[in-house]
Write a protein that holds these residues in place. Structure first.
Motif, mmCIF file in Angstrom:
data_model
loop_
_atom_site.group_PDB
_atom_site.id
_atom_site.type_symbol
_atom_site.label_atom_id
_atom_site.label_comp_id
_atom_site.label_asym_id
_atom_site.label_seq_id
_atom_site.Cartn_x
_atom_site.Cartn_y
_atom_site.Cartn_z
ATOM 1 N N THR A 1 0.747 -1.663 -0.257
ATOM 2 C CA THR A 1 -0.133 0.195 0.286
ATOM 3 C C THR A 1 0.999 1.139 -0.316
ATOM 4 O OG1 THR A 1 -0.127 0.138 2.114
ATOM 5 C CG2 THR A 1 -2.370 -1.156 1.568
ATOM 6 N N GLY A 2 2.038 0.633 0.076
ATOM 7 C CA GLY A 2 2.886 2.282 0.465
ATOM 8 C C GLY A 2 3.142 2.528 -1.020
ATOM 9 N N ALA A 3 4.449 3.995 -1.297
ATOM 10 C CA ALA A 3 4.733 4.554 -2.238
ATOM 11 C C ALA A 3 5.467 3.148 -3.343
ATOM 12 C CB ALA A 3 5.537 5.659 -2.170
ATOM 13 N N VAL B 1 3.507 -2.866 -8.495
ATOM 14 C CA VAL B 1 1.899 -3.977 -8.364
ATOM 15 C C VAL B 1 1.704 -2.828 -10.171
ATOM 16 C CG1 VAL B 1 -0.703 -3.464 -8.736
ATOM 17 C CG2 VAL B 1 0.392 -3.646 -6.368
ATOM 18 N N ARG B 2 1.848 -1.768 -10.559
ATOM 19 C CA ARG B 2 2.288 -1.352 -11.641
ATOM 20 C C ARG B 2 3.100 -1.153 -12.790
ATOM 21 N NH1 ARG B 2 2.254 5.089 -12.822
ATOM 22 N NH2 ARG B 2 3.320 5.396 -14.851
ATOM 23 N N LEU B 3 4.080 -1.484 -12.358
ATOM 24 C CA LEU B 3 5.097 -2.435 -13.048
ATOM 25 C C LEU B 3 5.262 -3.390 -13.335
ATOM 26 C CD1 LEU B 3 8.378 -0.076 -11.935
ATOM 27 C CD2 LEU B 3 7.348 0.732 -13.792
ATOM 28 N N LEU B 4 4.706 -4.591 -11.972
ATOM 29 C CA LEU B 4 5.002 -5.913 -12.493
ATOM 30 C C LEU B 4 3.403 -6.215 -13.343
ATOM 31 C CD1 LEU B 4 4.451 -7.235 -9.035
ATOM 32 C CD2 LEU B 4 6.078 -7.612 -10.814
ATOM 33 N N HIS B 5 2.457 -5.201 -13.828
ATOM 34 C CA HIS B 5 1.812 -5.600 -14.872
ATOM 35 C C HIS B 5 1.686 -5.013 -15.967
ATOM 36 C CE1 HIS B 5 -1.298 -6.729 -11.736
ATOM 37 N NE2 HIS B 5 -1.409 -7.442 -11.936
ATOM 38 N N VAL C 1 -8.074 -4.089 -2.849
ATOM 39 C CA VAL C 1 -7.517 -3.239 -3.603
ATOM 40 C C VAL C 1 -7.820 -3.176 -4.892
ATOM 41 C CG1 VAL C 1 -4.764 -2.542 -4.381
ATOM 42 C CG2 VAL C 1 -5.109 -2.554 -1.797
ATOM 43 N N GLU C 2 -8.046 -1.959 -6.007
ATOM 44 C CA GLU C 2 -8.763 -2.791 -7.279
ATOM 45 C C GLU C 2 -7.257 -1.832 -8.313
ATOM 46 O OE1 GLU C 2 -13.691 -2.695 -6.533
ATOM 47 O OE2 GLU C 2 -12.887 -3.479 -8.233
ATOM 48 N N ARG C 3 -7.324 -2.837 -9.001
ATOM 49 C CA ARG C 3 -6.448 -2.159 -9.969
ATOM 50 C C ARG C 3 -6.295 -3.016 -11.503
ATOM 51 N NH1 ARG C 3 -1.139 0.517 -8.317
ATOM 52 N NH2 ARG C 3 -0.898 1.207 -9.890
ATOM 53 N N PHE C 4 -5.926 -2.743 -12.349
ATOM 54 C CA PHE C 4 -5.793 -2.768 -13.493
ATOM 55 C C PHE C 4 -6.708 -3.940 -13.639
ATOM 56 C CE2 PHE C 4 -1.751 -1.433 -12.221
ATOM 57 C CZ PHE C 4 -1.467 -1.197 -13.204
ATOM 58 N N GLY C 5 -8.288 -3.674 -13.329
ATOM 59 C CA GLY C 5 -9.645 -4.649 -13.596
ATOM 60 C C GLY C 5 -9.233 -5.932 -12.443
ATOM 61 N N LYS C 6 -8.442 -6.172 -11.298
ATOM 62 C CA LYS C 6 -8.531 -7.757 -10.319
ATOM 63 C C LYS C 6 -8.538 -6.256 -9.393
ATOM 64 C CE LYS C 6 -4.929 -9.665 -13.604
ATOM 65 N NZ LYS C 6 -3.031 -9.469 -13.814
#
Lengths: 364, 364
Positions: free
Chosen positions: A32-34, A40-44, A66-71
């Protein structure tokens, strides 16, 4: 978790040069940190070969969704035993969490790629920037450390120049963004700007002084020699990563009201005479750097231009007027990416490519 | 303008040590600019001995009425012949105005104290910081130059250290506020902050890139050696003011989103071994500096603390780890005051105190 069949191609030394496994179970501690959010973003965005991603944080955040990248993820508590079945965990939750849990993760055969400073200077722990010392990954014992953010950004300019001319001494001053402190510091700057604009008193909590419209020459705690922890890290980690135990370093690290991307002003003395064309060619050829150095057309890197960029921008190259074999330059790079999450992911990608993603010491 | 009777006391060398004349007619050229406005303010706040103050600016501003300190001025056009009857004019309108009008003013027996960079490096023009080289005022030929803003601020830390240990080499990086560019740059930063907060596109005109939340490693134009004019000034002016023609200097000058007060990160190499207690004592005893150096209690200078301060704050003193006889420090000081208007007023005050405010070469 059972592993599926995968195709590997090895070279004559038995190293994996192609590896099609896509079934790694990946964990992020401090999700949940910076830095965790950037992981999370880079792995996707980089299509990291993973079959599952698990997000860990403190007990306080556990259970949150947590919801991101449709997951959708439910945050799990980072605690002993939590890493069973995780092949690789990125630790981005600070030194105390690394000290408490990294060894436990390794016991569960989970490789730890650690962003904290806790273990960087341990002699047996590789501290790796893949463009500089990738060979150190091969001797890992389950934990790989990642460098300090300013150090990583600076070395994207310094390493190719060292290879060209032989580094002897550096004097550096940094211009570090608030996201290096964390999400709460980004909010503090935004709040102070809002208070300023609306004529309210400007308050502070994260930093000892107002950071909006200010510079604070104080990052990390002060050591007995008057240098801060951040300044000492830049010296010690540069020596370890470049394999230059006798490199002379003096750093001044300064927080500036920039949201994202650190910059470093570097004056370097070299063993051999410096040639500007050769220096520029070395930077341009280095995979971690983008040469932005055309001052006649006002082209040089700025932090705003190098936020959310994979490469670090290097410019303002000039023969240094204070030394015989000297060169000065300016580098800007994303502290959350090359300075943190990206370098960690690049280390993991290289380990997968080389087939050394396993938590026992590599038999090289 | 006829001069009234005044009382002077001279010492054994014939120098004036008390001078009660209050009837100087003072002019400010560029009175509507950032430095000009500070000159008006400082002359009033410091009770400068003047019988009249006349404000000059370009033809465009001439005729405008300015009200401050319960007084009212009609801006006069700065043009040849305009300085008849003016005893002392502060020039704060840029190099081209100085080149066009300073010699003409001197012909009218008006002493010129110039803030521009136009004449600073002329061998026959004294370039003076009164705490450092006041003796140079005595040989003036009607024009006294004032140093570059970053240079003046830096030397408030460097000069006392030079006296203690003998300077050899400096590597410096600056953190310069937008008011150093002028009032229009202060407005540009404020506008960009407003645009940012209200979600509008951020525009720029004064600087080649957005300055809000950014750092721009580019101040003044680029020279052939890759250093900017600002960086070259810091080298050349430091040598001239301190009388150290062989001092080695490398500077990197950077604009940061700070409104007022410049900061400089300095690493200095000295001829003699450095002692930290002696260094701190030298700074503390120097009239131009305030020692703010107690890192255990998070005390160090910041630009926000040293805006509108007469002294420059010097702190973060530490034995430099890159040199044998080295010392690093951080200094913050008001670029519009010690870096511009205040230094000019202090030069004028000293000339009055010493009875050398006259536009013929002093007969020392």
């Amino acid at each position: 978790m059972p592993r599926r069949v995968h195709v590997s191609v090895t070279d004559s030394q038995g190293d994996f040069i192609v590896n099609t496994r896509k079934d790694y179970v990946i964990g992020i501690v401090g999700a949940t940190g910076a830095v965790g959010q950037e992981l999370v973003r880079l792995l996707h965005e980089r299509n990291f070969p993973m079959s599952a991603l698990r997000l860990f944080a403190s007990a306080r955040s556990a259970g949150k969704v947590v919801e991101r990248f449709g997951k959708k993820w439910t945050i799990e508590e980072a605690k002993p035993g939590a890493f069973a079945g995780v092949d690789l965990a990125f630790f981005a939750a600070g030194g105390s969490v690394t000290r408490a849990l990294a060894a436990d993760a390794v016991k569960s055969s989970c490789v730890v790629i650690d962003k904290s400073s806790a273990l960087r200077m341990e002699p047996n722990i590789p501290l790796v920037i893949p463009e500089i010392n990738p060979e150190k990954l091969r001797n890992h014992g389950g934990i790989i450390a990642n460098p300090n953010c300013s150090t990583a950004v600076m070395l994207m300019g310094l390493w190719p120049l060292h290879q060209a001319f032989g580094l002897k001494r550096i004097i550096v001053s940094t211009y570090q963004s608030v996201s290096g402190t964390g999400a709460e510091a980004v909010k503090e700057l935004a709040d102070q700007i809002q208070q300023h604009v609306s004529g309210q008193p400007v308050t502070h909590k994260v930093y000892p002084y107002q950071i909006a419209f200010n510079c604070i020459p104080h990052i990390d705690s002060f050591g007995e020699n008057g240098y801060t922890g951040e300044e000492t890290k830049m010296a010690e980690e540069s020596r370890k990563i470049m394999g230059l135990p006798n490199l002379k370093v003096s750093a001044t690290t300064v927080r500036v009201p920039v949201v994202r991307a650190h910059s470093v002003s570097v004056s370097a003395e070299f063993e051999r005479p410096v040639d500007l064309a050769k220096a520029r060619a070395a930077i341009a050829a280095f995979p971690g750097a983008e040469l932005v150095d055309d001052v006649a057309n006002k082209k040089y890197p700025t932090p705003l231009d190098f936020a959310e960029k994979v490469k670090c921008g290097v410019g303002r190259l000039r023969i240094d007027t204070a030394w015989d074999n000297g060169l000065s330059f300016w580098v800007s790079g994303d502290n959350l990416w090359k300075g943190a999450a990206l370098n960690a992911v690049q280390n993991a990608e290289l380990m997968i490519r080389e087939g050394i993603l396993k938590s026992e010491p590599a038999a090289v």
